[in-house]
Design a protein around this motif. Structure first.
Motif, short mmCIF file in Angstrom:
data_model
loop_
_atom_site.label_atom_id
_atom_site.label_comp_id
_atom_site.label_asym_id
_atom_site.label_seq_id
_atom_site.Cartn_x
_atom_site.Cartn_y
_atom_site.Cartn_z
N ASP A 33 0.69 -1.34 0.13
CA ASP A 33 -0.10 -0.05 -0.14
C ASP A 33 1.00 1.30 0.05
N ASP A 102 -4.99 10.71 0.12
CA ASP A 102 -6.06 9.39 -0.21
C ASP A 102 -5.35 8.34 0.34
N ASP A 103 -4.22 8.23 0.80
CA ASP A 103 -3.85 6.84 1.31
C ASP A 103 -4.92 5.98 2.20
N LYS A 104 -4.64 4.94 2.20
CA LYS A 104 -5.67 4.16 3.32
C LYS A 104 -5.63 4.35 4.73
N HIS A 105 -4.57 5.06 5.33
CA HIS A 105 -4.45 5.57 6.86
C HIS A 105 -4.29 6.96 6.91
N PRO A 114 -6.98 1.19 9.37
CA PRO A 114 -7.19 1.90 8.22
C PRO A 114 -8.25 2.90 8.62
N ARG A 115 -8.34 3.94 7.98
CA ARG A 115 -9.57 4.91 8.05
C ARG A 115 -10.87 4.41 7.79
N ALA A 117 -14.15 3.57 5.87
CA ALA A 117 -14.61 4.16 4.45
C ALA A 117 -15.38 5.43 4.47
N GLY A 120 -13.07 8.16 4.14
CA GLY A 120 -11.92 7.93 2.94
C GLY A 120 -12.58 8.79 2.01
N GLU A 124 -12.18 5.99 -4.50
CA GLU A 124 -11.24 5.08 -4.00
C GLU A 124 -10.39 4.46 -5.19
N ALA A 127 -7.03 6.77 -5.61
CA ALA A 127 -5.92 6.16 -4.92
C ALA A 127 -5.38 4.89 -5.57
#
Length: 176
Positions: A33, A102-105, A114-115, A117, A120, A124, A127
């Motif tokens: 990721d 925009d990364d998953k964390h 992870p944040r 949904a 986010g 998606e 990203a």
């Protein structure tokens, strides 16, 4: 070189080696990721930064700053995280991680959950496209690491490059 039998960084590379000399190694951390995630690892075993002498601390941090500058040049991240935790692996090493909003964390550390949904980005796939684009840039980044570190940390007996040489290398990268 001091090693410990129970230390994974004393007996493994910690990733794909991009540069190595007697003092340190720079590795691609191989994080799916976070394709620009890089580590700078002291070769000898030491648990804390204060276990190093001043020249070693200076040389290690020069390496960390050089990786940061190269990440900024190649990837234009929103932020770069520098982390030296060692909670799981008590061997001096630094994580240099290019971060994007925009990364998953983001904005949390990558080691956490992870944040949600709902928190986010709406898109998606954007990203995923950015990560794919970064993966295309990684080979040039790796080549630049190898060339820059080879020029700076040459084969002299000195562990740490002269500060002037480091500053010149950093200036070349940031003026790029």
């Amino acid at each position: 070189m001091t090693t410990r039998t129970d230390c994974p960084l004393c007996h493994g590379d910690g990733g794909t080696v991009l540069f190595r000399n007697a003092f340190l190694r720079v590795v691609d951390a191989q994080e799916a990721d976070y394709p620009a995630f890089t580590r700078v690892i002291l070769n000898r075993h030491a648990q804390e930064m204060t276990d190093l002498n001043q020249a070693e601390r200076s040389g290690l941090m020069s390496a960390v700053y050089l990786v940061e500058a190269l990440q900024r040049r190649h990837f234009q991240p929103d932020k770069i995280n520098l982390a030296q935790l060692g909670n799981m692996v008590p061997h001096v090493h630094w994580h240099i991680i290019a971060r994007f909003t925009d990364d998953k964390h983001f904005p949390n550390p990558i080691w956490g959950a992870p944040r949600a949904a709902a928190d986010g980005p709406d898109d998606e796939p954007e990203a995923a496209r950015r990560n794919a684009h970064i993966r295309q840039l990684v080979p040039a980044y790796h080549q630049d690491i190898t060339q820059s570190f080879s020029a700076l940390f040459d084969d002299t007996a000195d562990t740490v490059p002269e500060q002037t040489r480091f500053e010149q290398t950093l200036q070349r990268i940031t003026d790029g």
